[in-house]
Motif scaffolding. Structure first.
Motif, PDB file in Angstrom:
ATOM      1  N   PRO A   1      50.610  51.607  36.929  1.00 44.61           N
ATOM      2  CA  PRO A   1      48.637  51.836  36.190  1.00 44.61           C
ATOM      3  C   PRO A   1      48.203  51.240  35.469  1.00 44.61           C
ATOM      4  O   PRO A   1      49.382  52.598  34.339  1.00 44.61           O
ATOM      5  N   SER A   2      47.487  50.897  35.457  1.00 36.34           N
ATOM      6  CA  SER A   2      46.915  50.775  33.743  1.00 36.34           C
ATOM      7  C   SER A   2      44.882  50.265  33.926  1.00 36.34           C
ATOM      8  O   SER A   2      44.897  49.597  34.677  1.00 36.34           O
ATOM      9  N   ALA A   3      44.457  50.939  33.486  1.00 37.29           N
ATOM     10  CA  ALA A   3      42.690  51.511  33.748  1.00 37.29           C
ATOM     11  C   ALA A   3      42.604  49.991  32.699  1.00 37.29           C
ATOM     12  O   ALA A   3      41.257  49.578  33.504  1.00 37.29           O
ATOM     13  N   VAL A   4      43.250  49.200  32.000  1.00 34.33           N
ATOM     14  CA  VAL A   4      42.280  48.333  31.332  1.00 34.33           C
ATOM     15  C   VAL A   4      42.193  47.328  31.630  1.00 34.33           C
ATOM     16  O   VAL A   4      41.520  46.523  31.874  1.00 34.33           O
ATOM     17  N   LEU A   5      43.795  47.071  33.091  1.00 35.78           N
ATOM     18  CA  LEU A   5      43.932  45.495  33.223  1.00 35.78           C
ATOM     19  C   LEU A   5      42.901  46.159  34.505  1.00 35.78           C
ATOM     20  O   LEU A   5      43.120  45.070  35.165  1.00 35.78           O
ATOM     21  N   THR A   6      43.068  47.575  35.131  1.00 36.79           N
ATOM     22  CA  THR A   6      42.611  47.513  36.250  1.00 36.79           C
ATOM     23  C   THR A   6      40.593  47.465  36.120  1.00 36.79           C
ATOM     24  O   THR A   6      40.450  46.389  36.720  1.00 36.79           O
ATOM     25  N   ALA A   7      40.387  47.824  35.049  1.00 38.62           N
ATOM     26  CA  ALA A   7      39.244  47.400  35.254  1.00 38.62           C
ATOM     27  C   ALA A   7      38.648  45.716  35.038  1.00 38.62           C
ATOM     28  O   ALA A   7      37.329  45.376  34.996  1.00 38.62           O
ATOM     29  N   LEU A   8      40.154  45.400  33.264  1.00 43.56           N
ATOM     30  CA  LEU A   8      39.248  43.791  33.422  1.00 43.56           C
ATOM     31  C   LEU A   8      39.327  42.585  34.725  1.00 43.56           C
ATOM     32  O   LEU A   8      38.283  42.064  35.506  1.00 43.56           O
ATOM     33  N   ALA A   9      40.660  43.192  35.878  1.00 46.40           N
ATOM     34  CA  ALA A   9      40.925  42.908  36.925  1.00 46.40           C
ATOM     35  C   ALA A   9      38.859  42.739  37.734  1.00 46.40           C
ATOM     36  O   ALA A   9      38.984  41.598  38.497  1.00 46.40           O
ATOM     37  N   VAL A  10      38.514  44.064  38.501  1.00 45.18           N
ATOM     38  CA  VAL A  10      37.677  44.205  38.747  1.00 45.18           C
ATOM     39  C   VAL A  10      36.288  43.891  37.739  1.00 45.18           C
ATOM     40  O   VAL A  10      34.742  44.017  38.757  1.00 45.18           O
ATOM     41  N   SER A  11      36.199  44.069  37.270  1.00 44.22           N
ATOM     42  CA  SER A  11      34.895  43.908  36.141  1.00 44.22           C
ATOM     43  C   SER A  11      33.857  42.529  36.596  1.00 44.22           C
ATOM     44  O   SER A  11      32.342  42.406  36.392  1.00 44.22           O
ATOM     45  N   GLY A  12      34.498  41.282  37.247  1.00 43.88           N
ATOM     46  CA  GLY A  12      33.529  39.778  37.192  1.00 43.88           C
ATOM     47  C   GLY A  12      33.295  39.509  36.162  1.00 43.88           C
ATOM     48  O   GLY A  12      32.932  37.999  35.916  1.00 43.88           O
ATOM     49  N   LEU A  13      34.088  39.798  35.164  1.00 50.17           N
ATOM     50  CA  LEU A  13      33.692  39.125  33.945  1.00 50.17           C
ATOM     51  C   LEU A  13      35.490  38.179  33.354  1.00 50.17           C
ATOM     52  O   LEU A  13      36.157  37.874  34.553  1.00 50.17           O
ATOM     53  N   PRO A  14      35.151  37.420  32.595  1.00 50.84           N
ATOM     54  CA  PRO A  14      36.440  35.826  32.511  1.00 50.84           C
ATOM     55  C   PRO A  14      37.666  36.547  31.574  1.00 50.84           C
ATOM     56  O   PRO A  14      37.661  37.856  31.561  1.00 50.84           O
ATOM     57  N   VAL A  15      38.463  36.734  32.628  1.00 49.53           N
ATOM     58  CA  VAL A  15      39.271  37.168  31.816  1.00 49.53           C
ATOM     59  C   VAL A  15      41.292  36.842  31.494  1.00 49.53           C
ATOM     60  O   VAL A  15      41.540  36.573  30.957  1.00 49.53           O
TER      61      VAL A  15
END
Length: 273
Positions: free
Chosen positions: A112-126
């Motif tokens: 688990p990683s809060a950084v990657l999880t938030a990035l993935a669900v943000s809807g912003l460019p990844v």
């Protein structure tokens, strides 16, 4: 061997399968909070047979040589933090650096990683992103950090305390404009998980009502120059930064970068060349 093991950021069921084995077999388990480690091992049904030591921000410098000594003696040291991957805005970097310098093998149990999880669900460019950790608490330092990121084209990920989230979002809106797209991810993977998306200005108003839980903020990068390239705007941008305490040289360098023009051009304008 030094093993960095990711721990759940919310649901214990998200723990990587290897985590239980590593906890049960390590010679030394270094934990950011030994009480939280106890709860984790109870939830996983694991008995730690190795020596348990605390390893947190307050004792990281003093405890690193002790753990390095154990590693050099051939022991397997497992490092876990309260949530996520050790050394990512958590204790661990000093020990990793010391182990690498001593030619000790370093590996990781991904998870688990809060950084990657938030990035993935943000809807912003990844496709391109950067992690900026926590913003400075002092207003002046925070403003300077955000100014330095004004020209960042990659999506940015930040950690923030819930009681400072409104202040952080407001500072971002002032630095980058209230229309910049962002997402506030709260209590990721937990029962009350919430992802709030929208322009920074809207998120400031929402956060003003109060926020609880762990917070990760994701902000869209800039899509172009953030300082106008006409002579008046360039001079004004340099003067604004000097008024805030930056040196003229630093101001010229930053404005040139944000405007996408050569430093010499800004220098000549400011000095009347």
């Amino acid at each position: 061997m030094l093993v960095l093991a990711a721990t759940p950021i919310g649901r214990v069921a998200d723990a990587p399968p290897r985590l239980a084995d590593e906890l049960a077999t390590a010679d030394v388990v270094a934990a950011e909070d030994t009480r939280r480690l106890k709860r984790l091992t109870n939830d996983l049904g694991v008995t730690v047979t190795g020596r348990v030591v605390s390893y947190f921000e307050g004792n990281e410098s003093a405890r690193t040589p002790v753990l390095l000594e154990a590693l050099l003696a051939g022991q397997r040291v497992l490092l876990v933090t309260d949530a996520g991957m050790p050394s990512v805005s958590d204790p661990g970097y000093r020990l990793v650096a010391a182990a690498v310098a001593a030619d000790v093998l370093v590996t990781a149990v991904p998870g688990p990683s809060a950084v990657l999880t938030a990035l993935a669900v943000s809807g912003l460019p990844v496709d391109r992103f950067c992690f900026e950790g926590f913003l400075p608490r002092k207003a002046g330092e925070r403003a300077r950090r955000l100014d330095a990121l004004a020209g960042e084209e990659r999506t940015m990920v930040f950690f923030e305390a819930p009681h400072r989230t409104e202040v952080a979002l407001r500072a971002m809106a002032e630095a980058w404009g209230g229309d910049r797209a962002a997402a506030v991810c709260r209590e990721l993977t937990k029962t009350h998980e919430e992802v709030r998306r929208g322009p920074l200005a809207d998120l400031v108003a929402w956060a003003a009502e109060g926020i609880r839980g762990e917070v990760t903020i994701v902000v869209e990068g800039t899509s172009g120059p953030v300082v106008s390239t006409d002579e008046t705007s360039l001079r004004a941008a340099v003067q604004e930064r000097e008024d805030r305490g930056m040196s003229r040289k630093e101001s010229i360098v930053e404005v040139a970068k944000l405007a996408g023009v050569p430093k010499r051009e800004v220098y000549n304008l400011v000095h009347g060349a």
